[in-house]
Write a protein that holds these residues in place. Structure first.
Motif, short mmCIF file in Angstrom:
data_model
loop_
_atom_site.label_atom_id
_atom_site.label_comp_id
_atom_site.label_asym_id
_atom_site.label_seq_id
_atom_site.Cartn_x
_atom_site.Cartn_y
_atom_site.Cartn_z
N VAL A 356 -15.12 -69.72 -70.43
CA VAL A 356 -15.85 -68.49 -70.07
C VAL A 356 -15.32 -67.30 -70.86
O VAL A 356 -15.97 -66.25 -70.90
N HIS A 357 -14.16 -67.43 -71.49
CA HIS A 357 -13.60 -66.32 -72.25
C HIS A 357 -14.38 -66.15 -73.55
O HIS A 357 -14.72 -67.10 -74.24
N GLY A 358 -14.65 -64.92 -73.88
CA GLY A 358 -15.37 -64.60 -75.11
C GLY A 358 -15.11 -63.15 -75.48
O GLY A 358 -14.29 -62.46 -74.87
N ALA A 359 -15.86 -62.68 -76.46
CA ALA A 359 -15.63 -61.33 -76.96
C ALA A 359 -15.90 -60.27 -75.90
O ALA A 359 -15.27 -59.21 -75.88
N ASP A 360 -16.85 -60.54 -74.99
CA ASP A 360 -17.24 -59.52 -74.01
C ASP A 360 -16.71 -59.80 -72.61
O ASP A 360 -17.06 -59.09 -71.67
N THR A 361 -15.89 -60.82 -72.46
CA THR A 361 -15.46 -61.18 -71.12
C THR A 361 -14.41 -60.21 -70.59
O THR A 361 -13.58 -59.68 -71.34
N LEU A 362 -14.47 -59.96 -69.29
CA LEU A 362 -13.48 -59.12 -68.62
C LEU A 362 -12.67 -59.93 -67.63
O LEU A 362 -11.93 -59.37 -66.83
N ILE A 363 -12.80 -61.25 -67.69
CA ILE A 363 -12.08 -62.12 -66.75
C ILE A 363 -10.62 -62.23 -67.18
O ILE A 363 -10.31 -62.50 -68.34
N SER A 364 -9.73 -62.03 -66.25
CA SER A 364 -8.30 -62.15 -66.52
C SER A 364 -7.87 -63.62 -66.44
O SER A 364 -8.47 -64.41 -65.71
N PRO A 365 -6.84 -64.01 -67.19
CA PRO A 365 -6.34 -65.39 -67.10
C PRO A 365 -5.95 -65.74 -65.67
O PRO A 365 -5.27 -64.97 -64.98
N GLY A 366 -6.43 -66.87 -65.20
CA GLY A 366 -6.17 -67.31 -63.85
C GLY A 366 -7.28 -66.96 -62.88
O GLY A 366 -7.29 -67.46 -61.74
N ASP A 367 -8.25 -66.12 -63.32
CA ASP A 367 -9.38 -65.75 -62.47
C ASP A 367 -10.66 -66.46 -62.87
O ASP A 367 -11.73 -66.15 -62.34
N GLU A 368 -10.59 -67.40 -63.78
CA GLU A 368 -11.76 -68.14 -64.22
C GLU A 368 -12.29 -69.00 -63.07
O GLU A 368 -11.54 -69.35 -62.15
N PRO A 369 -13.58 -69.36 -63.12
CA PRO A 369 -14.11 -70.24 -62.06
C PRO A 369 -13.56 -71.65 -62.17
O PRO A 369 -13.20 -72.11 -63.26
#
Length: 386
Positions: A356-369
């Motif tokens: 889910v990580h990409g150029a526009d992602t705001l997800i912090s490591p460990g918060d992915e689904p």
């Protein structure tokens, strides 16, 4: 290599025969030609398999099997750190059964080969019927020796050994009910992880907030399992099968497996046989597993293999078998066409989807689904009994 590693270990072990066998008789003579396919989680595995079993007189049965896995795609583990790949695994198995009075002695040899993994397994089994063939006790032993390599690294070469011991008790309880209790212990030693897989750890200097380093596993693994299986014949010729299996190992993995099958012959001559299956599996994670480690070299042993995480699977299956009329049968023998399909749902509790990580992602490591996917398994084969 990760997908086929487990298959190569089990080759000769499974080749020794089916679960819940009664009385001391040789396996029936047959020839099977199968196509198998698996699709799910970004990976496709398919290929042919050919099995031939022939009896020599009334005491000896010989068998040979050739099995191919053609693998393509990239699982989520590979997708996060590498590109798609293709490879092929070829497996050859030879087996022999010797029947004397109420005792059956079986031996098997399996060789599995792919471009970065070589595995050889030898197996021995003995079963003895007594109490008028109402009871059967069986012992199985196998030894596997693996050579592990890594593509692109000529200096990488590791070894692993696998020892399996199993004891089973099969009992005809009534005219309609058969039950089996089995216990198994396994000792693995050597290089037991995948040379390509990595773990991730928090790294503020990285743009994603995390980086990767190689997995490190213990060099030994001991496991024990106990299983109870039963088959009951219903009044209208159908049958139900049930199984419960409990597994625990020295890495902290504990698993439970429950499965039920329903088999229903159809038509007057039973030329059609229908089968339904449901299977539920749940396991805890290994002691040294983590989806995200706090820093580089955080622990002595570390793994991010999703098969060592806390997860569950639910499998629903359907099968159909049709016995061909004699006029269509090869050599005028009993011929059947068989199709089995399984749909499997995988749900991982502590293995997260890093894609889910990409150029526009705001997800912090460990918060992915949490990661989940479904897979389909198909087996289509023609079988001739002699």
């Amino acid at each position: 290599m990760a997908v086929t590693k487990l298959l190569s270990r089990w080759g000769a072990w499974l080749f020794l025969g089916p679960v819940i066998a009664v009385a001391a008789v040789l396996p029936e003579e047959r020839a099977d030609n199968m196509y198998h396919a698996y699709s799910g989680g970004g990976v496709t595995i398919d290929g042919p398999s050919v099995l031939i079993r022939k009896n020599l007189g009334n005491n000896i049965s010989l068998s040979a099997n050739y099995y191919v896995d053609m693998i393509s795609g990239a699982s989520i583990d590979v997708e996060a750190t590498a590109s798609e790949y293709t490879e092929q695994r070829d497996e050859f198995s030879l087996g022999a059964d010797y029947l004397v009075d109420k005792t059956t002695i079986s031996m098997g040899y399996t060789n599995s080969s792919e471009n970065d993994y070589e595995a050889q397994t030898i197996a021995f089994a003995i079963s003895q019927g007594f109490f008028g063939d109402l009871s059967t006790i069986g012992l199985r032993v196998s030894y596997g020796s693996d050579d592990v390599f890594r593509n692109g690294d000529e200096n990488f070469a590791e070894e692993a050994q696998h020892r399996r011991y199993a004891l089973s008790w099969n009992q005809i309880l009534t005219q309609k009910l058969i039950a089996e209790l089995s216990v198994e212990t396994v000792a693995d030693e050597g290089f037991l992880n995948n040379p390509y897989r990595s773990v991730r750890y928090l790294d503020e200097a990285s743009g994603s907030g995390f980086s990767y380093q190689a997995e490190v596993y213990p060099t030994t693994r001991n496991s024990d399992a106990v299983a109870l299986r039963a088959k009951y014949r219903l009044p209208y010729r159908a049958a139900i099968k049930g199984e419960y299996r409990r597994y625990a190992d020295s890495w902290g993995v504990v698993a439970d497996n429950v499965e039920f099958r329903y088999i229903h012959p159809w038509k007057e001559r039973d030329e059609w046989v229908l089968e339904g299956k449901i299977r539920y599996y749940q396991q805890s994670s290994a002691d040294f597993y983590s989806d995200l480690f706090p820093y580089l070299n955080a622990t002595n042993f570390r793994a991010r293999d999703k098969e060592l995480s806390n997860y569950t699977t639910l499998a629903l299956g359907f099968g159909i078998s049709y016995e061909l009329p004699k006029r269509w049968s090869v050599l005028k023998q009993r011929n059947t066409i068989n199709l089995y399909w399984d749909h499997i749902l995988f749900d991982y509790e502590d293995f997260l989807d890093v894609t889910v990580h990409g150029a526009d992602t705001l997800i912090s490591p460990g918060d992915e689904p949490a990661y989940s996917f479904s897979a389909n398994v198909i087996r289509l084969f023609w079988s001739a009994r002699f």
